[in-house]
Design an enzyme around this catalytic site. Structure first.
Site, PDB file in Angstrom:
ATOM      1  N   ASP A  47      10.053   5.363   5.865  1.00 38.43           N
ATOM      2  CA  ASP A  47       8.953   5.721   6.759  1.00 38.43           C
ATOM      3  C   ASP A  47       7.769   4.793   6.518  1.00 38.43           C
ATOM      4  OD1 ASP A  47       7.652   7.998   8.532  1.00 38.43           O
ATOM      5  OD2 ASP A  47       6.200   7.513   6.959  1.00 38.43           O
ATOM      6  N   TYR A  52       0.064   0.951   7.401  1.00 37.52           N
ATOM      7  CA  TYR A  52       0.397   0.732   5.987  1.00 37.52           C
ATOM      8  C   TYR A  52       0.484  -0.754   5.636  1.00 37.52           C
ATOM      9  CZ  TYR A  52       2.094   5.595   6.492  1.00 37.52           C
ATOM     10  OH  TYR A  52       2.214   6.928   6.783  1.00 37.52           O
ATOM     11  N   LYS A  77       4.785   3.700  13.124  1.00 37.31           N
ATOM     12  CA  LYS A  77       3.819   4.543  13.842  1.00 37.31           C
ATOM     13  C   LYS A  77       2.731   3.720  14.515  1.00 37.31           C
ATOM     14  CE  LYS A  77       4.397   7.804  10.043  1.00 37.31           C
ATOM     15  NZ  LYS A  77       4.410   6.950   8.840  1.00 37.31           N
ATOM     16  N   HIS A 110       0.773   8.215  15.563  1.00 40.36           N
ATOM     17  CA  HIS A 110       0.340   8.575  14.201  1.00 40.36           C
ATOM     18  C   HIS A 110      -0.569   9.818  14.179  1.00 40.36           C
ATOM     19  CE1 HIS A 110      -0.037   6.313  10.137  1.00 40.36           C
ATOM     20  NE2 HIS A 110      -0.187   7.598   9.925  1.00 40.36           N
TER      21      HIS A 110
HETATM   22  N1  LIG Z   1       1.849  10.660   9.444  1.00 38.98           N
HETATM   23  C1  LIG Z   1       0.845  10.725   8.603  1.00 38.98           C
HETATM   24  O1  LIG Z   1      -0.305  10.915   8.980  1.00 38.98           O
HETATM   25  C2  LIG Z   1       1.117  10.559   7.136  1.00 38.98           C
HETATM   26  C3  LIG Z   1       0.106  10.840   6.202  1.00 38.98           C
HETATM   27  C4  LIG Z   1       0.400  10.698   4.851  1.00 38.98           C
HETATM   28  C5  LIG Z   1       1.657  10.307   4.455  1.00 38.98           C
HETATM   29  N2  LIG Z   1       2.629  10.001   5.381  1.00 38.98           N
HETATM   30  C6  LIG Z   1       3.982   9.544   4.978  1.00 38.98           C
HETATM   31  O2  LIG Z   1       4.524  10.460   4.030  1.00 38.98           O
HETATM   32  C7  LIG Z   1       4.847   9.792   2.824  1.00 38.98           C
HETATM   33  C8  LIG Z   1       4.636  10.720   1.636  1.00 38.98           C
HETATM   34  O3  LIG Z   1       3.293  11.152   1.539  1.00 38.98           O
HETATM   35  P1  LIG Z   1       2.259  10.589   0.438  1.00 38.98           P
HETATM   36  O4  LIG Z   1       2.719   9.275  -0.031  1.00 38.98           O
HETATM   37  O5  LIG Z   1       0.908  10.629   1.039  1.00 38.98           O
HETATM   38  O6  LIG Z   1       2.295  11.680  -0.704  1.00 38.98           O
HETATM   39  P2  LIG Z   1       3.434  12.341  -1.645  1.00 38.98           P
HETATM   40  O7  LIG Z   1       4.781  11.815  -1.340  1.00 38.98           O
HETATM   41  O8  LIG Z   1       3.193  13.810  -1.632  1.00 38.98           O
HETATM   42  O9  LIG Z   1       2.980  11.871  -3.097  1.00 38.98           O
HETATM   43  C9  LIG Z   1       3.004  10.538  -3.493  1.00 38.98           C
HETATM   44  C10 LIG Z   1       2.324  10.452  -4.866  1.00 38.98           C
HETATM   45  O10 LIG Z   1       3.074  11.203  -5.829  1.00 38.98           O
HETATM   46  C11 LIG Z   1       3.476  10.354  -6.904  1.00 38.98           C
HETATM   47  N3  LIG Z   1       4.869  10.720  -7.241  1.00 38.98           N
HETATM   48  C12 LIG Z   1       5.987  10.408  -6.566  1.00 38.98           C
HETATM   49  N4  LIG Z   1       7.074  10.946  -7.130  1.00 38.98           N
HETATM   50  C13 LIG Z   1       6.627  11.630  -8.209  1.00 38.98           C
HETATM   51  C14 LIG Z   1       7.274  12.393  -9.204  1.00 38.98           C
HETATM   52  N5  LIG Z   1       8.590  12.582  -9.175  1.00 38.98           N
HETATM   53  N6  LIG Z   1       6.510  12.942 -10.187  1.00 38.98           N
HETATM   54  C15 LIG Z   1       5.168  12.761 -10.208  1.00 38.98           C
HETATM   55  N7  LIG Z   1       4.495  12.045  -9.283  1.00 38.98           N
HETATM   56  C16 LIG Z   1       5.221  11.485  -8.287  1.00 38.98           C
HETATM   57  C17 LIG Z   1       3.373   8.931  -6.367  1.00 38.98           C
HETATM   58  O11 LIG Z   1       3.027   8.022  -7.397  1.00 38.98           O
HETATM   59  P3  LIG Z   1       3.925   6.728  -7.751  1.00 38.98           P
HETATM   60  O12 LIG Z   1       4.086   5.916  -6.505  1.00 38.98           O
HETATM   61  O13 LIG Z   1       3.119   6.064  -8.810  1.00 38.98           O
HETATM   62  O14 LIG Z   1       5.235   7.263  -8.269  1.00 38.98           O
HETATM   63  C18 LIG Z   1       2.210   9.053  -5.375  1.00 38.98           C
HETATM   64  O15 LIG Z   1       0.972   8.948  -6.055  1.00 38.98           O
HETATM   65  C19 LIG Z   1       3.910   8.573   2.849  1.00 38.98           C
HETATM   66  O16 LIG Z   1       4.289   7.564   1.941  1.00 38.98           O
HETATM   67  C20 LIG Z   1       3.996   8.182   4.292  1.00 38.98           C
HETATM   68  O17 LIG Z   1       5.210   7.484   4.546  1.00 38.98           O
HETATM   69  C21 LIG Z   1       2.366  10.138   6.712  1.00 38.98           C
END
Ligand SMILES: NC(=O)c1ccc[n+]([C@@H]2O[C@H](COP(=O)([O-])OP(=O)(O)OC[C@H]3O[C@@H](n4cnc5c(N)ncnc54)[C@H](OP(=O)(O)O)[C@@H]3O)[C@@H](O)[C@H]2O)c1
Length: 276
Positions: A47, A52, A77, A110
């Site tokens: 994704d 990004y 997006k 988005h």
């Molecule tokens: N459509 C939208 O508006 C929108 C908004 C936000 C996000 N997204 C999408 O959703 C994806 C996921 O959301 P997100 O990246 O915001 O947040 P998330 O997946 O909830 O959390 C990511 C964070 O958690 C850490 N992490 C990952 N695996 C872990 C584990 N097993 N134990 C402890 N910490 C861990 C990562 O650090 P490290 O990388 O250091 O491991 C990073 O800091 C995004 O990457 C993006 O593709 C979309």
């Protein structure tokens, strides 16, 4: 359920339920390594988004992976500044150029930017008709955004990507989810790990101990068991592996209900409930 188990869209296409998010995975080595480690581990969905600034890396890793294109799934997006009919078409071209792939699997709006979003959707429909993108969907759409869109669209969205985890599972989210379920729109959870801000929660810890898992794995499993698609992000190899090791256990119905009851209306990203 397996790492490449699929969800079927209303347009007939399929998408792996589980995938890698790459927001804040830096263009270049960081993002490339994350994508390679993920593909090696068996992830098939990545994704990304124009915002990004790593579409080129994602496309490059996919092209060079040796994995057949049909087995891979890439989402990108449309950014908020690019809403409107002509600018959506241009933004899609730019994303395709960055990805360097023959087609995109899924293109999402988005965010439901007011006023322009219906014109934007007409362009999304045109993009889908061109065949350069297989499916179109939305992100951050609450029930009223979806109702407006469904009343005006020729082609309905196949997916709605929203912030979702047990701590953000209140009435407004549930209304959006219920409408998605009724209209056969797949719900995909972003920020499924609450950006690591609730990993100490005692209910999650209790289940983690019982199943010999981490609390991050409990959160990912929760999303899958609720029937959602889920795209946890990590740039670290050991966590990319850890986050995928969620297919060898299952909650009891009582445990699922307990986790689903943890709502605090806690959000870590933007708040579409404030957007008309
Ligand atoms: N459509 C939208 O508006 C929108 C908004 C936000 C996000 N997204 C999408 O959703 C994806 C996921 O959301 P997100 O990246 O915001 O947040 P998330 O997946 O909830 O959390 C990511 C964070 O958690 C850490 N992490 C990952 N695996 C872990 C584990 N097993 N134990 C402890 N910490 C861990 C990562 O650090 P490290 O990388 O250091 O491991 C990073 O800091 C995004 O990457 C993006 O593709 C979309």
């Amino acid at each position: 359920m397996k790492i490449d188990s699929k969800l079927r869209f209303s347009d007939g296409h399929e998408m792996p339920a589980f995938g890698l998010g790459v927001f804040l995975s830096e263009e270049g080595d960081e993002c490339a390594n994350a994508c390679k480690w993920a593909l090696d581990k068996g992830y098939r969905l990545i994704d990304t988004a124009a915002y990004y600034r790593n579409e080129a890396t994602v496309g490059n890793v996919m092209r060079e992976s040796g994995i057949p294109r049909e087995a891979l799934f890439v989402t990108s997006k449309l950014w908020n500044d690019d809403h409107g009919y002509d600018s959506t078409l241009r933004a899609f071209d730019k994303s395709m150029e960055q990805l360097g792939l023959e087609y995109m699997d899924l293109y999402l709006v988005h965010y439901p930017v007011p006023e322009k979003r219906l014109d934007t959707w007409r362009a999304m429909e045109k993009i889908r008709e061109s065949g350069r993108c297989r499916s179109i969907g939305v992100s951050n759409y609450m029930s009223w955004h979806l109702e407006e869109l469904l009343a005006n669209a020729n082609t309905p969205p196949v997916l709605n990507q929203i912030e979702m985890h047990p701590f953000c599972f209140g009435n407004k989210r549930r209304e959006s989810i219920d409408l998605c379920r009724e209209k056969n729109i797949v719900v995909q959870c972003y920020c499924p790990l609450v950006r690591a801000r609730r990993l100490e929660d005692p209910v999650l810890q209790k289940l983690a101990e019982k199943y010999g898992k981490t609390t991050a794995q409990i959160l990912i499993r929760w999303a899958l068991e609720e029937g959602f698609s889920v795209i946890p992000k990590s740039s670290k190899q050991h966590r990319i592996h850890e986050n995928a090791e969620v297919f060898d256990f299952a909650f009891t119905p009582e445990e699922l209900a307990e986790v689903s009851g943890l709502n605090e209306d806690f959000i870590v990203c933007w708040d579409p409930t404030q957007t008309e």
